[in-house]
Design an enzyme around this catalytic site. Structure first.
Site, PDB file in Angstrom:
ATOM      1  N   GLY A   1     -12.730  45.833  11.862  1.00  0.00           N
ATOM      2  CA  GLY A   1     -13.430  44.623  11.438  1.00  0.00           C
ATOM      3  C   GLY A   1     -12.533  43.659  10.690  1.00  0.00           C
ATOM      4  N   ASP A   2     -11.640  44.185   9.867  1.00  0.00           N
ATOM      5  CA  ASP A   2     -10.689  43.336   9.154  1.00  0.00           C
ATOM      6  C   ASP A   2      -9.765  42.614  10.123  1.00  0.00           C
ATOM      7  OD1 ASP A   2     -11.222  43.622   6.341  1.00  0.00           O
ATOM      8  OD2 ASP A   2     -10.530  45.678   6.492  1.00  0.00           O
ATOM      9  N   SER A   3      -9.250  43.360  11.085  1.00  0.00           N
ATOM     10  CA  SER A   3      -8.302  42.767  12.024  1.00  0.00           C
ATOM     11  C   SER A   3      -8.972  41.724  12.912  1.00  0.00           C
ATOM     12  CB  SER A   3      -7.654  43.858  12.883  1.00  0.00           C
ATOM     13  OG  SER A   3      -6.909  44.746  12.068  1.00  0.00           O
TER      14      SER A   3
END
Length: 403
Positions: free
Chosen positions: A172-174
């Site tokens: 999700g961060d990426s």
């Protein structure tokens, strides 16, 4: 050694504030394409990413090597008046700011977009957060694990009836970092037309939602709640993993009608292509279990290399499930420059990392450095060289906890 700056964003200056993955990943992507990225860390509180990564050498970890590459590091306390003014001085000379604080943090420091715009009408503020800058949940802190779950992405992972596992990465961060960088590029183009900057608002939950293909219309039109499907996609056949004679797994994907006919010929079973059970995409989806068994029985009698070679020669998509050790040895990735040495100053040796994606024909991005070894490594260059401050000023700010 640091090479000359190259890439399509040569001449663009980015100020990165925030920590860990999503914001720094967006900054890394911009730096890969040639932007000058100045990373700000509070004095005495470096980015925790410096200590992330599962391998350790001489007390150092290497997540930092990947996400801090091509960046310069300065220390700055944005909670102080001198720190705020120095930040605004940087804003005047920059194009993009990337931050991934909880919404409202910059405003609390009197550094909201309205203040930034007063100093530089062309400034682009890229904001990455868990849920976005508006809405009833905007105030919440967000992590990739929760964003993947709240967006519905994690519900589709795993096997039917089992717990929904996570990928062993902060996906999700990426994803949010990628959308943030994409938004920054779009805003740069619009600024070239109007002269005005704007706010790019990227949320982890929304980034995870954006990659979910037809799940929303399928639910809206047909009430379908897509769930986990293990190693395959329901209704998409054949597209699965099959165990070979030595026990390893091979991916075979031949769900398109023309490719399925090639698969049948390669397996010596051309009659399957005209069998009513498998004659088209819809029929194969309905008889997925039966088709998977036929292909599985064929694969089980063959070595993985033979399977891949045979199918590839026939124009059928097939490949191995590689470990990172096999990825690092992959001749295709090597030929494409996707495995690049970063000279890590902390251990004074090269460290292998991922290359720059995508590849541009005329102004390709580069890995020019492995990132700053220590917080504040570029204080002198940025504050004296760029902003024209004196050595006495820097010394005073250091003693006051500003730098």
């Amino acid at each position: 050694m640091t090479e000359a700056v190259t890439g399509p964003l040569d001449g663009i200056r980015v100020i990165e504030v925030g920590t860990l993955i999503s914001g720094p990943f967006a900054g890394r992507l911009l730096g890969d394409m040639g932007a000058e990225v100045i990373k700000i860390e509070p004095p005495g509180a470096p980015d925790p990413l410096r200590t992330w990564g599962q391998a350790e050498l001489d007390g150092h970890h290497f997540f930092w090597t990947v996400h801090a590459r091509n960046k310069k590091a300065v220390t700055l306390n944005l909670r102080t008046d001198p720190g705020r003014e120095l930040f605004l001085d940087l804003v005047e000379r920059s194009d993009i700011i990337v931050e991934n604080f909880r919404p409202g943090t910059l405003e609390k420091w009197n550094l909201g977009y309205d203040v930034l715009r007063e100093r530089n009408r062309g400034i682009i503020l890229v904001r990455v957060s868990g849920y976005g800058q508006t809405g009833p949940e905007a105030h919440k802190a967000g992590y990739a694990s929760v964003a993947e779950a709240a967006s519905g992405l994690r519900h589709m992972n795993g096997f039917p009836g089992g717990p929904p596992p996570r990928l062993a990465l902060s996906l999700g961060d990426s994803l949010a970092g990628m959308f943030a960088a994409q938004g920054a590029l779009a805003a740069l183009y619009r600024r070239s037309v109007t002269g005005d900057g704007q706010v790019v608002d990227a949320a982890l939950t929304e980034a995870c939602l954006a990659v979910q293909e037809s799940t929303i219309p399928d639910y809206d039109v047909g009430g379908v709640v897509r769930g986990p499907s293990g190693t395959r996609l329901e209704g998409i056949a054949p597209s699965n993993i099959y165990r070979s004679a030595d026990g390893s797994w091979v991916v075979i994907a031949a769900n398109q009608d023309t490719v399925f006919r090639r698969l049948c010929d390669a397996m010596g079973r051309p009659e399957l292509a005209t069998d009513d059970r498998f004659v088209n995409h819809v029929a194969r989806g309905r008889n997925q279990d039966e088709l998977d068994k036929i292909i599985g029985d064929w694969a089980a009698e063959r070595q993985p290399g033979d399977i891949i070679e045979t199918l590839s020669a026939a124009g059928v998509i097939a490949g191995p499930i590689n470990t990172v050790a096999e990825v690092v040895a992959d001749p295709q990735l090597r030929a494409r420059g996707m495995l690049v040495e970063h000279h890590d100053e902390r251990i004074d040796r090269p460290v292998l990392g991922p290359g720059v994606v995508p590849v541009l024909s005329e102004t390709p991005g580069t890995v020019r450095s492995a990132g700053p070894a220590r917080p504040g490594q570029h204080n002198e260059e940025i504050y004296r060289g760029l902003l024209g401050k004196t050595a006495a000023e820097l010394e005073a700010w250091q003693s006051e906890g500003v730098l």
